[in-house]
Design an enzyme around this catalytic site. Structure first.
Site, mmCIF file in Angstrom:
data_model
loop_
_atom_site.group_PDB
_atom_site.id
_atom_site.type_symbol
_atom_site.label_atom_id
_atom_site.label_comp_id
_atom_site.label_asym_id
_atom_site.label_seq_id
_atom_site.Cartn_x
_atom_site.Cartn_y
_atom_site.Cartn_z
ATOM 1 N N SER A 167 -9.208 4.885 -17.917
ATOM 2 C CA SER A 167 -10.372 5.141 -17.075
ATOM 3 C C SER A 167 -10.978 6.523 -17.285
ATOM 4 C CB SER A 167 -10.004 4.966 -15.595
ATOM 5 O OG SER A 167 -9.029 5.905 -15.206
ATOM 6 N N LYS A 207 -10.058 6.840 -5.660
ATOM 7 C CA LYS A 207 -10.742 7.859 -6.454
ATOM 8 C C LYS A 207 -11.908 8.475 -5.686
ATOM 9 C CE LYS A 207 -9.441 5.975 -10.957
ATOM 10 N NZ LYS A 207 -9.870 5.371 -12.228
ATOM 11 N N GLY A 211 1.311 2.243 7.574
ATOM 12 C CA GLY A 211 1.498 1.374 8.733
ATOM 13 C C GLY A 211 1.937 -0.043 8.425
ATOM 14 N N LYS A 212 2.597 -0.268 7.290
ATOM 15 C CA LYS A 212 2.984 -1.633 6.917
ATOM 16 C C LYS A 212 4.055 -2.184 7.857
ATOM 17 C CE LYS A 212 4.036 -0.189 2.788
ATOM 18 N NZ LYS A 212 3.514 1.184 2.907
ATOM 19 N N THR A 213 5.133 -1.437 8.034
ATOM 20 C CA THR A 213 6.220 -1.913 8.894
ATOM 21 C C THR A 213 5.799 -1.934 10.359
ATOM 22 O OG1 THR A 213 7.821 -0.976 7.330
ATOM 23 C CG2 THR A 213 8.636 -1.562 9.510
ATOM 24 N N GLY A 240 0.827 -1.196 0.000
ATOM 25 C CA GLY A 240 0.000 0.000 0.000
ATOM 26 C C GLY A 240 0.861 1.244 0.000
ATOM 27 N N PRO A 241 0.238 2.411 0.049
ATOM 28 C CA PRO A 241 0.981 3.680 -0.022
ATOM 29 C C PRO A 241 1.936 3.853 1.155
ATOM 30 C CG PRO A 241 -1.393 4.014 -0.287
ATOM 31 C CD PRO A 241 -1.214 2.606 0.163
ATOM 32 N N PRO A 242 2.962 4.683 0.997
ATOM 33 C CA PRO A 242 3.856 4.981 2.128
ATOM 34 C C PRO A 242 3.084 5.610 3.287
ATOM 35 C CG PRO A 242 4.791 5.774 0.051
ATOM 36 C CD PRO A 242 3.385 5.370 -0.244
ATOM 37 N N GLY A 243 3.482 5.267 4.502
ATOM 38 C CA GLY A 243 2.889 5.892 5.677
ATOM 39 C C GLY A 243 1.566 5.312 6.112
#
Length: 782
Positions: free
Chosen positions: A679, A722, A362-364, A357-360
């Site tokens: 799109s 979107k 909460g993955k890590t 997912g996008p940076p920031g």
């Protein structure tokens, strides 16, 4: 030895645990029992009125039918609070009530009966003040803020709980100690003062200082051929191993190295290799000897059977995840499922999680929370830009300065064979003529192959099967396909504005206040100030930039505090602008009024959704269609398809077909950023129809979808992002392909409530909603 002063004596069913030491006054997590005698003891106790039993811990993990000599003589009296029978075992929760000394066992029945006496601690020294000792404990943990944060110890709440000294010691030991031997040392000690000394010594120790990862040496029954572990006991307790002392020990002779083989367990293949290399040391040149010593140093200090004890209590997992992260309900649910499977299928090793997912978002930190919840060590390896397979597998010893790869180096750092291993940024792996790192990862992540992972430097099979690998990535499609197939992909979507506000209030602001030394000041952010920062100073799907802006405000306040400047600690939008300067409008604003030929599309860039204005105009020409802007091929073709559809169905839309013979159409995307995809087909079609019919377009309507030559609307990606972009821009209605209705189930209800979502099957439905009726000019009357 424990104190056996006069106290109440019990004869109760006994359950014997492996590596589990319970403390009085501390509710246990779920305990799974499968041995027949233990199950029968639990059933008997559960059918009694008081539901009491004795809990003891066995000394050697692998003994299946322990007797009196196989258990520690100090245990606890406990009450059953939950019993749940399962197909192959029974799950219980215990309420430990008191410390007991186990006098003898009766093993004649279907379960063991323990004769045990409740034991009390020795009276405090007359000069000792219990409150002073409690304050000493609080002072110690105040100096270990990183430890208290990681273990979720709220010191203020703890002080307010008004525990007595013994309860406080047991509570802190239960929270911080993970080693069976360390926990038993605290439980067996009679003196409260010495109990405190033991606890603090363990926490100050180099290994135990990382209390989440305190190592438990699991002793197995192995043939003692020189490579086994010699168990040394004193007063019924094993001596603490000298692992932390060995870590800094240098080996000068082959004899010293061989002596180390007797102090801990090594697999047979490593014992053979160590002996072989040690014998070489006296027969080689000094330069070669130093290389052998360095090699042996790696072999001697790798973990082989050091494990942390897993805490797989699902309630604890939920509690840790909820405390550390706001929202992310789907990822949290999947993590709990992962833990449940791991608990029921003890040897389950098949699943490798990948958070993308996008940076920031909460993955890590999710991986960190999993490690905290399970009680495992955490190691991280960043794979961004790694383009050499040897960085994972190590370098051959024939090279000067050769070292093991990232995997083996991290395992040595972890000190256990079952850490949580985070492989960060797997979507940014490189590839060169020195090999393909993603191919090496295929072996590392495959449970059928990683039981014998061979690092080129170590050159011996090393077992990685007990490691829990968690990968992280930003972009799904950038992960190599074979690698993607080995992992379970869990998407972390961008946050809504409301979620960002909640995350700031519950996590970012409290953490920032503490890290900037502003805890004594009453700093508050108004809701309007946070929304002002989010909308005017950040452009992101996560909260990393938001955290940076909040930290910038704290830095300004720190300077004001030290400069004796009168500061306003209630942060309003005006204060935000004072500290951060004028806001920037990162996102596109919707048109204030309807305009012919200006239509609102929707784009996704870097996982961030935003509206996109598309302008269409016509002029005299030869029927040419131009699609301009910083565009890629697919988007230009989509514009040509839109124009072809309008030309084919011109009469249906009230357009004179002859207009295409002498009219050029220009579709323009004003923003400078590169755009691609199909799109925007629906939006371009509506824009062309608008300019050719002179009908204005509703600026409160945004649309997305691929269009075909026949006017059908096809599915698109990134619907959630979107929709967030439309909400941010103040759009009231979003038109999207009917084929994407299934994606609505993954969108939070609070998001869907903020905008009208209208699925469409064809362009006719979009025309009916987006185009305003053409005003008929009134004829002047005489």
């Amino acid at each position: 030895m424990a104190n056996k002063n006069t106290a109440k004596r019990y004869e109760l069913p006994l359950i014997i645990t492996r590596n589990q030491v319970y403390f009085p006054f501390n509710q246990s997590d779920d305990l799974d029992a499968g041995r027949p005698a233990t199950v029968e003891a639990i059933k008997y106790a559960n059918n009694s009125d008081d539901k009491l039993l004795i809990v003891a811990t066995q000394k050697v993990f692998t003994v299946n039918n322990p007797s009196m000599n196989d258990i520690y003589e100090v245990g606890v009296l406990a009450r059953l609070t939950k019993v749940r029978e399962r197909p192959h075992h029974i799950t219980v929760q215990l309420e430990p009530l008191a410390r007991v000394f186990i006098n003898e066992l009766d093993e004649s029945g279907p379960f063991i009966i323990a004769d045990a006496t409740v034991t009390f601690h020795e009276p405090l020294d007359p000069d000792a003040n219990p409150e002073r000792l409690k304050n000493a404990l609080f002072d110690f943990f105040n100096d270990k803020l990183e430890l208290t944060r990681r273990l979720h110890i709220d010191l203020d709440a703890l002080k307010a709980a008004d525990m007595n000294l013994e309860e406080l010691i047991y509570f802190l030991a239960n929270k911080t100690l993970n080693s069976t031997e360390q926990r038993m040392a605290v439980l067996a000690e009679n003196s409260l003062e010495r109990r405190i000394d033991i606890l603090l010594k363990f926490l100050e120790d180099d290994v135990a200082n990382d209390a989440v990862g305190a190592i438990t040496q699991i002793v197995r029954n192995r043939p003692q051929s020189g490579e086994g572990l010699d168990e040394v006991e004193r007063d019924g307790l094993p001596l603490e191993d000298d692992e932390d002392e060995d870590e800094d020990e240098e080996f000068d002779t082959g004899e010293e190295i061989l002596a180390q083989l007797k102090k801990r367990y090594f697999p047979k293949n490593f014992v053979t290799r160590i002996k072989k290399e040690a014998k070489k040391m006296g027969r080689v040149e000094p330069s070669e000897r130093s290389r052998i010593i360095e090699y042996l140093d790696w072999l001697m200090k790798l973990p082989y059977d050091q494990e942390t004890i897993d805490n797989l209590d699902l309630e604890n997992v939920r509690k840790v995840l909820d405390k550390d992260h706001f929202g992310l309900e789907e990822p949290k649910k999947r993590i709990v499922e992962f833990m449940a499977v791991k608990r029921l299928a003890k040897e389950n090793r098949a699943t490798v999680l990948c958070f993308y997912g996008p940076p920031g978002t909460g993955k890590t930190s999710l991986a960190t929370s999993i490690a905290t919840a399970m009680g495992r060590k955490l190691v991280k390896a960043s794979l961004g830009g790694v383009d050499d397979e040897s960085k994972l597998r190590g370098f051959l010893r024939t090279y000067v300065g050769a070292q093991p790869g990232i995997i083996i180096s991290s395992m040595r750092k972890a000190g256990t064979i079952n850490p949580i291993f985070v492989l960060d940024e797997v979507d940014k792996l490189g590839k060169s003529n020195r090999g393909d790192p993603s191919s090496a990862l295929l072996e590392i992540l495959d449970p059928e192959q990683n039981k014998g992972f061979i690092d080129h430097y170590i050159d011996e099979p090393y077992d990685l099967s007990k490691v829990v690998f968690i990968a992280t990535a930003n972009y799904y499609w950038d992960i190599p396909r074979p690698l993607r197939d080995r992992m379970e992909m869990i998407e972390l979507k961008g946050y809504t504005e409301e979620e960002k506000v909640q995350i700031a209030e519950k996590h970012l602001i409290p953490n920032g206040i503490e890290s900037h030394g502003l805890k004594g000041y009453d700093i508050k952010f108004t809701d309007e100030a946070l929304r002002f920062i989010i909308g005017g100073y950040t452009w992101e799907a996560g909260v990393r930039m938001l955290n940076q802006k909040i930290s910038a405000i704290f830095r300004k306040l720190s300077v004001e505090v030290l400069s004796d400047v009168e500061s306003n600690f209630t942060i309003t939008p005006e204060e935000v602008q004072k500290h951060l300067g004028k806001p920037r409008n990162f996102f596109t604003k919707k048109e204030p009024e309807p305009i012919v030929g200006v239509v609102t599309g929707i784009s996704v860039a870097g996982n961030i959704g935003d509206i996109m204005k598309i302008e269409v105009t016509t002029f005299k020409g030869k029927g040419v269609v131009n699609v301009t802007g910083n565009l890629e091929k697919m988007l230009k073709e989509s514009g040509e398809i839109a124009a072809s559809h309008v030309r084919s169905y011109a009469e249906k839309y009230g357009i004179n077909p002859d207009v295409f013979l002498d009219t050029d159409i220009n579709v323009h995307f004003p923003q400078a950023s590169t755009k691609d995809g199909n799109s925007a087909g629906v939006a371009m079609t509506i824009g062309i129809i608008s300019v050719l019919t002179d009908r204005k377009i509703n600026p409160n309507v945004a649309m997305t979808g691929e269009v075909t030559l026949t006017g059908r609307v096809l599915a698109i990606g990134g619907l959630y992002e979107k929709i967030l972009g439309c909400i941010r821009a103040g759009i009231e209605t979003v038109l999207f392909p009917e084929e994407n209705v299934v994606d609505l189930d993954e969108i939070p209800q609070e998001v869907k409530d903020k905008v009208k979502l209208v699925p469409i099957k064809n362009i006719d439905e979009a025309v009916a909603i987006a185009l305003l009726p053409k005003k008929v000019k009134k004829k002047a009357t005489a």
